[in-house]
Scaffold this motif. Sequence first.
Motif, PDB file in Angstrom:
ATOM      1  N   THR A   1       9.715   3.890  -6.243  1.00 40.63           N
ATOM      2  CA  THR A   1       9.946   2.546  -5.328  1.00 40.63           C
ATOM      3  C   THR A   1      10.915   3.048  -4.452  1.00 40.63           C
ATOM      4  OG1 THR A   1      11.506   2.207  -7.114  1.00 40.63           O
ATOM      5  CG2 THR A   1       9.215   1.188  -7.371  1.00 40.63           C
ATOM      6  N   GLY A   2      11.996   3.961  -4.858  1.00 43.19           N
ATOM      7  CA  GLY A   2      12.813   4.246  -3.754  1.00 43.19           C
ATOM      8  C   GLY A   2      12.470   4.718  -2.428  1.00 43.19           C
ATOM      9  N   LEU A   3      11.722   5.928  -2.693  1.00 40.61           N
ATOM     10  CA  LEU A   3      10.589   6.612  -1.506  1.00 40.61           C
ATOM     11  C   LEU A   3      10.014   5.392  -0.714  1.00 40.61           C
ATOM     12  CD1 LEU A   3       9.890   9.157  -0.020  1.00 40.61           C
ATOM     13  CD2 LEU A   3       8.284   9.411  -1.571  1.00 40.61           C
ATOM     14  N   ALA A   4       9.241   4.386  -1.468  1.00 43.16           N
ATOM     15  CA  ALA A   4       8.325   3.582  -0.719  1.00 43.16           C
ATOM     16  C   ALA A   4       9.366   2.452   0.027  1.00 43.16           C
ATOM     17  CB  ALA A   4       7.663   2.607  -1.800  1.00 43.16           C
ATOM     18  N   ALA A   5      10.538   2.217  -0.392  1.00 41.24           N
ATOM     19  CA  ALA A   5      11.641   1.246   0.392  1.00 41.24           C
ATOM     20  C   ALA A   5      12.085   2.225   1.691  1.00 41.24           C
ATOM     21  CB  ALA A   5      12.607   0.896  -0.618  1.00 41.24           C
TER      22      ALA A   5
ATOM     23  N   THR B   1       5.113  14.095 -12.957  1.00 43.52           N
ATOM     24  CA  THR B   1       5.997  13.489 -11.647  1.00 43.52           C
ATOM     25  C   THR B   1       6.395  14.481 -10.786  1.00 43.52           C
ATOM     26  OG1 THR B   1       7.338  11.917 -13.283  1.00 43.52           O
ATOM     27  CG2 THR B   1       8.288  12.562 -11.386  1.00 43.52           C
ATOM     28  N   SER B   2       6.660  15.661 -11.364  1.00 45.87           N
ATOM     29  CA  SER B   2       7.019  16.894 -10.508  1.00 45.87           C
ATOM     30  C   SER B   2       5.933  17.371  -9.471  1.00 45.87           C
ATOM     31  CB  SER B   2       7.340  18.111 -11.280  1.00 45.87           C
ATOM     32  OG  SER B   2       8.362  17.884 -12.025  1.00 45.87           O
ATOM     33  N   VAL B   3       4.528  17.125 -10.139  1.00 45.91           N
ATOM     34  CA  VAL B   3       3.435  17.896  -9.370  1.00 45.91           C
ATOM     35  C   VAL B   3       3.255  16.671  -8.238  1.00 45.91           C
ATOM     36  CG1 VAL B   3       0.878  18.051  -9.312  1.00 45.91           C
ATOM     37  CG2 VAL B   3       2.518  19.253 -11.175  1.00 45.91           C
ATOM     38  N   SER B   4       3.257  15.364  -8.752  1.00 46.90           N
ATOM     39  CA  SER B   4       2.789  14.458  -7.965  1.00 46.90           C
ATOM     40  C   SER B   4       3.748  14.385  -6.587  1.00 46.90           C
ATOM     41  CB  SER B   4       2.626  13.106  -8.471  1.00 46.90           C
ATOM     42  OG  SER B   4       3.757  12.664  -8.905  1.00 46.90           O
ATOM     43  N   THR B   5       5.007  14.671  -6.994  1.00 46.47           N
ATOM     44  CA  THR B   5       6.089  14.545  -5.904  1.00 46.47           C
ATOM     45  C   THR B   5       5.963  15.914  -5.068  1.00 46.47           C
ATOM     46  OG1 THR B   5       7.728  13.446  -7.374  1.00 46.47           O
ATOM     47  CG2 THR B   5       8.565  14.643  -5.556  1.00 46.47           C
ATOM     48  N   LEU B   6       5.772  16.808  -5.470  1.00 47.44           N
ATOM     49  CA  LEU B   6       5.618  18.154  -4.540  1.00 47.44           C
ATOM     50  C   LEU B   6       4.288  18.020  -3.643  1.00 47.44           C
ATOM     51  CD1 LEU B   6       6.614  20.890  -7.076  1.00 47.44           C
ATOM     52  CD2 LEU B   6       7.646  20.063  -5.439  1.00 47.44           C
ATOM     53  N   LEU B   7       3.388  17.316  -4.092  1.00 52.79           N
ATOM     54  CA  LEU B   7       2.074  17.019  -3.347  1.00 52.79           C
ATOM     55  C   LEU B   7       2.266  15.738  -2.398  1.00 52.79           C
ATOM     56  CD1 LEU B   7      -0.904  17.444  -6.085  1.00 52.79           C
ATOM     57  CD2 LEU B   7      -0.080  18.922  -4.111  1.00 52.79           C
ATOM     58  N   SER B   8       3.203  15.235  -2.557  1.00 53.09           N
ATOM     59  CA  SER B   8       3.390  13.846  -1.563  1.00 53.09           C
ATOM     60  C   SER B   8       3.532  13.965  -0.118  1.00 53.09           C
ATOM     61  CB  SER B   8       4.641  12.880  -2.212  1.00 53.09           C
ATOM     62  OG  SER B   8       5.641  13.831  -2.131  1.00 53.09           O
ATOM     63  N   PRO B   9       4.021  14.922   0.226  1.00 56.98           N
ATOM     64  CA  PRO B   9       4.080  15.004   1.912  1.00 56.98           C
ATOM     65  C   PRO B   9       2.787  14.927   2.577  1.00 56.98           C
ATOM     66  CG  PRO B   9       5.951  16.649   0.815  1.00 56.98           C
ATOM     67  CD  PRO B   9       4.948  16.021  -0.438  1.00 56.98           C
ATOM     68  N   LEU B  10       1.902  15.519   1.766  1.00 57.74           N
ATOM     69  CA  LEU B  10       0.567  15.801   2.349  1.00 57.74           C
ATOM     70  C   LEU B  10      -0.372  14.457   1.667  1.00 57.74           C
ATOM     71  CD1 LEU B  10      -1.834  17.154   3.747  1.00 57.74           C
ATOM     72  CD2 LEU B  10      -2.263  18.310   1.530  1.00 57.74           C
ATOM     73  N   LEU B  11      -0.074  14.165   0.463  1.00 58.73           N
ATOM     74  CA  LEU B  11      -1.252  12.909   0.165  1.00 58.73           C
ATOM     75  C   LEU B  11      -0.889  11.606   0.393  1.00 58.73           C
ATOM     76  CD1 LEU B  11      -2.151  14.404  -3.472  1.00 58.73           C
ATOM     77  CD2 LEU B  11      -3.249  14.673  -1.334  1.00 58.73           C
ATOM     78  N   THR B  12       0.626  11.474   0.421  1.00 59.25           N
ATOM     79  CA  THR B  12       0.928  10.095   0.721  1.00 59.25           C
ATOM     80  C   THR B  12       0.593   9.615   2.190  1.00 59.25           C
ATOM     81  OG1 THR B  12       2.913   9.998  -0.756  1.00 59.25           O
ATOM     82  CG2 THR B  12       3.080   8.639   1.178  1.00 59.25           C
ATOM     83  N   PRO B  13       0.804  10.510   3.063  1.00 60.85           N
ATOM     84  CA  PRO B  13       0.376  10.018   4.568  1.00 60.85           C
ATOM     85  C   PRO B  13      -1.188   9.801   4.845  1.00 60.85           C
ATOM     86  CG  PRO B  13       1.872  11.915   4.905  1.00 60.85           C
ATOM     87  CD  PRO B  13       1.528  11.574   3.189  1.00 60.85           C
TER      88      PRO B  13
ATOM     89  N   ILE C   1       1.019  -1.126  -0.045  1.00 63.38           N
ATOM     90  CA  ILE C   1       0.075  -0.067  -0.074  1.00 63.38           C
ATOM     91  C   ILE C   1       0.800   1.423  -0.039  1.00 63.38           C
ATOM     92  CG2 ILE C   1      -1.607   1.454   1.471  1.00 63.38           C
ATOM     93  CD1 ILE C   1      -2.731  -1.518   2.301  1.00 63.38           C
ATOM     94  N   LEU C   2       2.251   1.390   0.493  1.00 62.92           N
ATOM     95  CA  LEU C   2       2.866   2.358   0.593  1.00 62.92           C
ATOM     96  C   LEU C   2       3.616   2.612  -0.716  1.00 62.92           C
ATOM     97  CD1 LEU C   2       4.665   4.238   2.283  1.00 62.92           C
ATOM     98  CD2 LEU C   2       6.092   2.660   2.967  1.00 62.92           C
ATOM     99  N   LEU C   3       3.875   1.346  -1.460  1.00 60.58           N
ATOM    100  CA  LEU C   3       4.240   1.588  -2.840  1.00 60.58           C
ATOM    101  C   LEU C   3       3.037   2.279  -3.643  1.00 60.58           C
ATOM    102  CD1 LEU C   3       6.258   0.678  -5.143  1.00 60.58           C
ATOM    103  CD2 LEU C   3       5.199  -1.254  -5.314  1.00 60.58           C
ATOM    104  N   GLY C   4       1.992   1.892  -3.445  1.00 64.31           N
ATOM    105  CA  GLY C   4       0.812   2.616  -3.931  1.00 64.31           C
ATOM    106  C   GLY C   4       0.622   3.848  -3.731  1.00 64.31           C
ATOM    107  N   SER C   5       0.946   4.273  -2.625  1.00 63.85           N
ATOM    108  CA  SER C   5       0.594   5.746  -2.006  1.00 63.85           C
ATOM    109  C   SER C   5       1.668   6.805  -2.393  1.00 63.85           C
ATOM    110  CB  SER C   5       0.347   5.857  -0.543  1.00 63.85           C
ATOM    111  OG  SER C   5      -0.360   4.779  -0.197  1.00 63.85           O
ATOM    112  N   VAL C   6       2.857   6.394  -2.900  1.00 65.25           N
ATOM    113  CA  VAL C   6       3.899   7.354  -3.186  1.00 65.25           C
ATOM    114  C   VAL C   6       3.768   7.960  -4.660  1.00 65.25           C
ATOM    115  CG1 VAL C   6       5.820   6.265  -1.546  1.00 65.25           C
ATOM    116  CG2 VAL C   6       5.458   5.478  -4.059  1.00 65.25           C
TER     117      VAL C   6
END
Length: 331
Positions: free
Chosen positions: A266-270, A132-144, A103-108
Motif C-alpha cells: 500500500t505504501g508503494l501504491a500511495a 513477496t520478494s519475487v513479486s517486488t522484483l518483477l514490479s518495475p515491469l509488471l506494475t506499469p 487499480i494502482l493498489l491492485g497492480s503493486v
Amino acid sequence: MKLVNLVNYVFKEHLSWIVVFTAAAALLFPSAFAWLAVWVTLMLQFIMFTMGATMKTSDFSEVFKQPVRVLAVVATQYIFMPLSAYLLAKLFQLPAEVALGLILLGSVPGGTSSNVLTYLAKGDVALSITATSVSTLLSPLLTPVVLSVFGGAFIEIEFWSMFLSILQVVLVPILLGLVANRFFGTYTEKMESYLPTFSSIAVLLVLAGTVAVNRDNLITTGWVIFLVVFLHNISGYGSGYLVSHLLGFSKESTRAIAIEVGTQNTGLAASLGLAHFTPLAALAGATGTMVHTLFGSIYASFCAKNDKRQAQALEKKHSLEKTTSVQAANY
C-alpha cells in the motif's frame, strides 16, 4: 537491545491498533503530518533498502523447491487483483482518479506486512517471503503493464515514466540493500533485529502523510473508499483460496497465498499515486494500509485460534481413546 525487542513485540502483537491510532491522529491533526507526504518516496526507498539488506539466498529457495506455488501467487496477484479493482471501480462508478488509485493498489506487489500476517496465521512463512520478494522484483515491469491495461480506461498512463519511478523507488534500493548485505554482512546481521522496527515506523509515517493530505477526501467519501478497498481485499483472499483449492495446496500454503494476494504494498501504491497523479490517486493506498492490516490481523487471529481449538479437540479425542482402551483392557 531489550528496547528493540520490546518495540518489535509491540508492533507484531498490536500492529492493527497502531495503524488505527496513526490514521486517526493524521485525520484529527492533518497539519502535523501533511509534511510527511513530501518524504513518502524516500521512506519507501528506505523500506525497500531494509528488505534488500535482510534478503538471503534461502529466501528464494521456494522458487526452486515448488515453483508452482510462487507462480500461482504472482500470477493471481498481477492478473486477478487489478481486474478486481477495475470491476469494483466500474460497479461503484468511482471518479477517474480514485478509480485509478484503486487499480494502482491492485497492480503493486505484495506488501512486507504479509510476511508478519502469515506468521501470525500459522501459514507458510517461507513461501510468503519468497512470493513477496519475487513479486517486488518483477514490479518495475509488471506494475506499469497491468496499470496501463486496466487503468488506461480512466486516465492515460505514461508507461516509461512509471517504469523508471518504480526502478528508483523499489529495485535500486533493494539492489543497494543486497550489495550492503554482501559486502557488509557482519554489520547488517547485527542490525537485522533493528531493521523491522525502523521499517514498520517508516510504513506508519507513509500512512500518516498520505492520510493527512487526503483528510478532506476521506471525510467526504471515506465510507465508499473503505467499502471498495475492503471488497477488493476480500476478493484477494477469496481468489487465493480458490487457486490453492484447485491446485491442491496444503492449509499452510493456502493461508500464505491468500494473505499474499490480498495484502498489497500500500505504501508503494500511495507513493506512486502522489508522484504521478494527485492525492486522490493515493487515497486507495492510504485506506488499504488500514484495511489490509485490520482484516489481515483478524484473519490471522481466527486461523491461530481455529488451530488451537482443533489441537485441543484432537488431544481430547486421543485422551478419550486412550481411556477407553485402558478400560477395555481391564475388562
